[in-house]
Design an enzyme around this catalytic site. Sequence first.
Site, short mmCIF file in Angstrom:
data_model
loop_
_atom_site.label_atom_id
_atom_site.label_comp_id
_atom_site.label_asym_id
_atom_site.label_seq_id
_atom_site.Cartn_x
_atom_site.Cartn_y
_atom_site.Cartn_z
N LYS A 1 -2.93 5.76 -3.97
CA LYS A 1 -3.99 6.71 -3.66
C LYS A 1 -3.75 8.03 -4.37
CE LYS A 1 -3.72 4.76 0.98
NZ LYS A 1 -2.27 4.50 0.93
N ASP B 1 0.84 -1.20 0.00
CA ASP B 1 0.00 0.00 0.00
C ASP B 1 0.87 1.25 0.00
OD1 ASP B 1 -2.94 1.15 0.92
OD2 ASP B 1 -1.29 2.29 1.82
N TYR C 1 2.76 10.00 -0.40
CA TYR C 1 3.91 9.45 0.32
C TYR C 1 5.24 9.72 -0.41
CZ TYR C 1 0.29 6.57 2.60
OH TYR C 1 -0.82 6.11 3.26
N HIS D 1 -7.63 9.61 -1.42
CA HIS D 1 -6.92 9.61 -0.13
C HIS D 1 -7.73 10.27 0.98
CE1 HIS D 1 -2.54 9.23 1.43
NE2 HIS D 1 -3.40 9.00 2.39
#
Length: 276
Positions: free
Chosen positions: A76, A46, A51, A109
């Site tokens: 996401k 994931d 990120y 997200h």
Amino acid sequence: MSKVPSLTLNNGIEMPQLGFGVWQVPDDEATRAVATALEAGYRSIDTASLYANEEGTGRALAASGIPREELFVTTKLGNGDQGYDATLRAFDASLSRLGLDHVDLYLIHWPLPAKDLYVDTYKAFEKILADGRARAIGVSNFLPEHLERLAGETSVVPAVNQIELHPQFQQAASRAYHTEHSIVTEAWSPLGQGKGLLEVPTVVAIARKHERTPAQVVLRWHLQTGHVAIPKSVTPSRIRENFDVFGFELDGDDLAAFAALDEGRRLGGDPAKVNG
């Protein structure tokens, strides 16, 4: 093959119930951490645009030699990329960074309610799904009120809602809504944050009873409660420890003790208020 059990999503796709998360892992470290996780037996990874480690994650996936059909890859949409056309562009960019031609699960997200773009965004997700470039679509951090609006204005029920979920924040209302509407509940921060949850006397006692670590019994609670859990770590021993949760079961007393730990207190942002 992985020994991780899977859950069947509402479109028939199988999703491993235990995955590996890379939140707050720098891109270069993500390559090493994901490689270690894949070696340990994880097959679900994931990541997210926010990120900034999709490239590092993709490098590890490519180098693993594991057939693509044995992997389950989630990413996401970034908060700055909501809106129909922007979503399609952002998805192309995520695929490019990951080095993939499709993902298994694509999530919004955050709902960002003040921006009021998540319905148009989700309609772009429906196109991505119809085009076969995501095998399933869903959301993250959505409250029942946001899910209700999607239900009224879009056609595809989200397969997954990824939310903050751990024994001290159990989200009963969201989980009940998900069950009623055949949405899988996925837990981010399944172990809480920091050492707090893992030092709670109840958790420590259950761990001693089963001759396991506190993290292992918390992850076991998630699995037996029917969640998908995505613990993250960059420490190889912890990555392997978090995967070793299939040789024991919690009993009714353990589950009741976990149920009593709920404090209803978030560690992360409130989806009704996060707008950036």
